[in-house]
Design a protein around this motif. Sequence first.
Motif, PDB file in Angstrom:
ATOM      1  N   LYS A  53       0.831  -1.212   0.000  1.00 46.84           N
ATOM      2  CA  LYS A  53       0.000   0.000   0.000  1.00 46.84           C
ATOM      3  C   LYS A  53       0.861   1.257   0.000  1.00 46.84           C
ATOM      4  N   HIS A  54       1.845   1.328   0.878  1.00 43.91           N
ATOM      5  CA  HIS A  54       2.693   2.519   0.979  1.00 43.91           C
ATOM      6  C   HIS A  54       3.722   2.586  -0.149  1.00 43.91           C
ATOM      7  N   SER A  55       3.886   1.473  -0.875  1.00 44.74           N
ATOM      8  CA  SER A  55       4.741   1.492  -2.075  1.00 44.74           C
ATOM      9  C   SER A  55       3.956   1.918  -3.309  1.00 44.74           C
ATOM     10  N   LEU A  56       2.695   2.367  -3.094  1.00 46.25           N
ATOM     11  CA  LEU A  56       1.798   2.812  -4.172  1.00 46.25           C
ATOM     12  C   LEU A  56       1.566   1.703  -5.201  1.00 46.25           C
ATOM     13  N   LEU A  57       1.429   0.469  -4.698  1.00 45.66           N
ATOM     14  CA  LEU A  57       1.154  -0.718  -5.511  1.00 45.66           C
ATOM     15  C   LEU A  57       2.272  -1.027  -6.507  1.00 45.66           C
ATOM     16  N   ASN A  58       3.462  -0.466  -6.265  1.00 48.68           N
ATOM     17  CA  ASN A  58       4.609  -0.732  -7.118  1.00 48.68           C
ATOM     18  C   ASN A  58       5.253  -2.049  -6.660  1.00 48.68           C
ATOM     19  N   VAL A  59       5.104  -3.094  -7.466  1.00 56.24           N
ATOM     20  CA  VAL A  59       5.540  -4.441  -7.082  1.00 56.24           C
ATOM     21  C   VAL A  59       7.044  -4.486  -6.819  1.00 56.24           C
ATOM     22  N   GLY A  60       7.835  -3.878  -7.693  1.00 61.74           N
ATOM     23  CA  GLY A  60       9.288  -3.900  -7.541  1.00 61.74           C
ATOM     24  C   GLY A  60       9.750  -3.224  -6.270  1.00 61.74           C
ATOM     25  N   VAL A  61       9.174  -2.047  -5.986  1.00 58.63           N
ATOM     26  CA  VAL A  61       9.533  -1.318  -4.764  1.00 58.63           C
ATOM     27  C   VAL A  61       9.129  -2.130  -3.529  1.00 58.63           C
ATOM     28  N   ALA A  62       7.929  -2.727  -3.566  1.00 64.03           N
ATOM     29  CA  ALA A  62       7.443  -3.499  -2.412  1.00 64.03           C
ATOM     30  C   ALA A  62       8.359  -4.682  -2.113  1.00 64.03           C
ATOM     31  N   SER A 218       8.879   9.804   2.098  1.00 64.98           N
ATOM     32  CA  SER A 218       8.091   9.531   3.308  1.00 64.98           C
ATOM     33  C   SER A 218       7.259   8.257   3.141  1.00 64.98           C
ATOM     34  N   GLN A 219       6.765   8.002   1.924  1.00 63.60           N
ATOM     35  CA  GLN A 219       5.989   6.773   1.683  1.00 63.60           C
ATOM     36  C   GLN A 219       6.881   5.542   1.743  1.00 63.60           C
ATOM     37  N   ILE A 220       8.103   5.661   1.209  1.00 61.50           N
ATOM     38  CA  ILE A 220       9.053   4.540   1.288  1.00 61.50           C
ATOM     39  C   ILE A 220       9.405   4.256   2.752  1.00 61.50           C
ATOM     40  N   ALA A 221       9.599   5.327   3.520  1.00 58.45           N
ATOM     41  CA  ALA A 221       9.921   5.157   4.938  1.00 58.45           C
ATOM     42  C   ALA A 221       8.777   4.470   5.676  1.00 58.45           C
ATOM     43  N   GLU A 222       7.538   4.836   5.361  1.00 59.75           N
ATOM     44  CA  GLU A 222       6.376   4.219   6.006  1.00 59.75           C
ATOM     45  C   GLU A 222       6.265   2.747   5.607  1.00 59.75           C
ATOM     46  N   ALA A 223       6.521   2.457   4.316  1.00 59.59           N
ATOM     47  CA  ALA A 223       6.505   1.061   3.858  1.00 59.59           C
ATOM     48  C   ALA A 223       7.607   0.261   4.560  1.00 59.59           C
ATOM     49  N   PHE A 224       8.753   0.880   4.728  1.00 61.21           N
ATOM     50  CA  PHE A 224       9.890   0.249   5.411  1.00 61.21           C
ATOM     51  C   PHE A 224       9.526  -0.048   6.864  1.00 61.21           C
ATOM     52  N   PHE A 225       8.858   0.891   7.499  1.00 60.97           N
ATOM     53  CA  PHE A 225       8.409   0.717   8.879  1.00 60.97           C
ATOM     54  C   PHE A 225       7.476  -0.502   8.977  1.00 60.97           C
ATOM     55  N   GLN A 226       6.554  -0.636   8.000  1.00 61.03           N
ATOM     56  CA  GLN A 226       5.632  -1.776   7.977  1.00 61.03           C
ATOM     57  C   GLN A 226       6.394  -3.090   7.774  1.00 61.03           C
ATOM     58  N   GLY A 227       7.402  -3.053   6.891  1.00 58.15           N
ATOM     59  CA  GLY A 227       8.200  -4.255   6.650  1.00 58.15           C
ATOM     60  C   GLY A 227       8.958  -4.699   7.889  1.00 58.15           C
ATOM     61  N   LEU A 228       9.569  -3.746   8.578  1.00 55.85           N
ATOM     62  CA  LEU A 228      10.317  -4.071   9.796  1.00 55.85           C
ATOM     63  C   LEU A 228       9.396  -4.626  10.883  1.00 55.85           C
ATOM     64  N   ILE A 428       6.374   9.884  15.155  1.00 55.41           N
ATOM     65  CA  ILE A 428       5.991  11.014  16.014  1.00 55.41           C
ATOM     66  C   ILE A 428       5.995  12.311  15.212  1.00 55.41           C
ATOM     67  N   VAL A 429       6.974  12.475  14.310  1.00 62.75           N
ATOM     68  CA  VAL A 429       7.074  13.693  13.498  1.00 62.75           C
ATOM     69  C   VAL A 429       6.014  13.719  12.404  1.00 62.75           C
ATOM     70  N   TRP A 430       5.806  12.563  11.721  1.00 64.64           N
ATOM     71  CA  TRP A 430       4.875  12.536  10.592  1.00 64.64           C
ATOM     72  C   TRP A 430       3.411  12.582  11.023  1.00 64.64           C
ATOM     73  N   SER A 431       3.097  11.926  12.124  1.00 65.39           N
ATOM     74  CA  SER A 431       1.697  11.934  12.591  1.00 65.39           C
ATOM     75  C   SER A 431       1.666  12.173  14.091  1.00 65.39           C
TER      76      SER A 431
END
Length: 488
Positions: A53-62, A218-228, A428-431
């Motif tokens: 979702k946070h990778s904007l449905l980009n399969v390669g990035v995900a 910021s979206q990549i960072a959020e996707a990374f957070f979900q992955g971790l 904390i900074v983003w939301s």
Amino acid sequence: MGKGKSIDPRDVKRKENAKMQLKRNIGYFDGVSFIIGSIVGAGIFVSPTGVLKHSLLNVGVALTIWTASGLVSLMGSLCYAELGTALPFSGGEYSHIKRGLGSLPAFVFIWTSTFTKPASNAARALLFAEYATQPFYSICPAPEALKKCLALAVLWSLGILNGRSVKMSAWVQTVFTLLKMMALSVIAVGGIVLLAGGRKESLTRFEDAFSSEIPNASQIAEAFFQGLYAYGGWWSLNYMAEEMKNPSRNIPLTVMTAVPAVIIFYLLVNISYLTVLTPKEIVSSVAVAVTWADRVIPSVAWIIPLSVAVSIFGALNSSMFTLGRLSYAGSQSGHLPVLISMLNVHTCTPAPAMIFSTTIASIFIIPSDLITLTNYFGFSAWLMIGLTCASLIVLRYREPHLPRPYKVFLPVPFVMVAMSFFLVLAPIVWSPNLQYVYAFLFMLGSLIVYLPFIHFKLHFAFFDKITCHLQLLLEVSPADGSAESKCE
């Protein structure tokens, strides 16, 4: 002078077994089962959608983020492997922070963990109850009272099991880890077979993997957070280091087996999902694995909800085992009541620590709204990981002669410290949310307890009488000196 008597190794082993201390009953395969069991819960079956979702449905990035998250988790686990082999004590991060950074940061850790980790176990038990009861109620929701009763029954069954036998707990963990990995194998192999069969739309999806919109930083960072978050649990082995057979060999070997295995399975399962479902279908699905099964193996699709329940049960067993060791280590250091560090005189297991942690988890189940409060403590897990890796760096310079059977490449802990503090500050900074302030104040509230009871050693005599009565009731005895105190 006469010849000295030779020491019989069997006599040494008998004396070790006679001591009131935790026994080294956990081997290599048990350790692998505990790590995989801790990492793989319900998420990969139900909702592995956050990264996509946070990778904007980009399969390669995900898929790249899934891989990168796994590699960061592996880096962290290698840092922990050095600490676990150099300081093989119960308690995981708590023991390492105490040795590297001092008593106060360690107390803040155990104060926070005593609140958040039992709440996490309560949430797992309720989720297990949800999946275990739903098949009997078809489309209707199962009664809340029934789910709570089943969750309490599962919690206390595992609490009693872990309090009575380490070997039985390890056996249960191995069985349930094998079952969940078999379920993941079905999904992974099914996807590979379909992909090898040359489904045109699936092949196109992977050939043009990076053709979709590229997410911003910021979206990549959020996707990374979900992955971790999906890899959470890689730190679990250090909690049981005191019970590992040959820890200097088995801890690094276990870590280097379990974490890469999870990375490979996560990638294969995600590829399988993307082979059968479109990215939009994955993101919109309530339970991705169930949707996948309905498409690929409709006649036995029921196996997936069962696999989810099995996976949650295994993760809960592992989490309860490690939490008991955290409470035990905290009590040995004087940060929790002395009774909690006592061992059962018949089994040499930390039964009071298991009762303590299971009781707190039970409190969270009864008014389950309390569990939602812990959502705002997510940053604290990465704060403690950062402090643990910082402890490794401090100990490298402060105690250079400390025996280290395994040493991680020194830049790795520096990267982990930087990564950890980024993951603490980013949400904390983003939301920004007032609840983060409350969580931070709760952590600072540990000072109210630490100063009088730990620093100034305030003590009430009537606690000794209560401890004595409970000691007789539970048939427990103080351990014969902590492993940590022998190394200091």
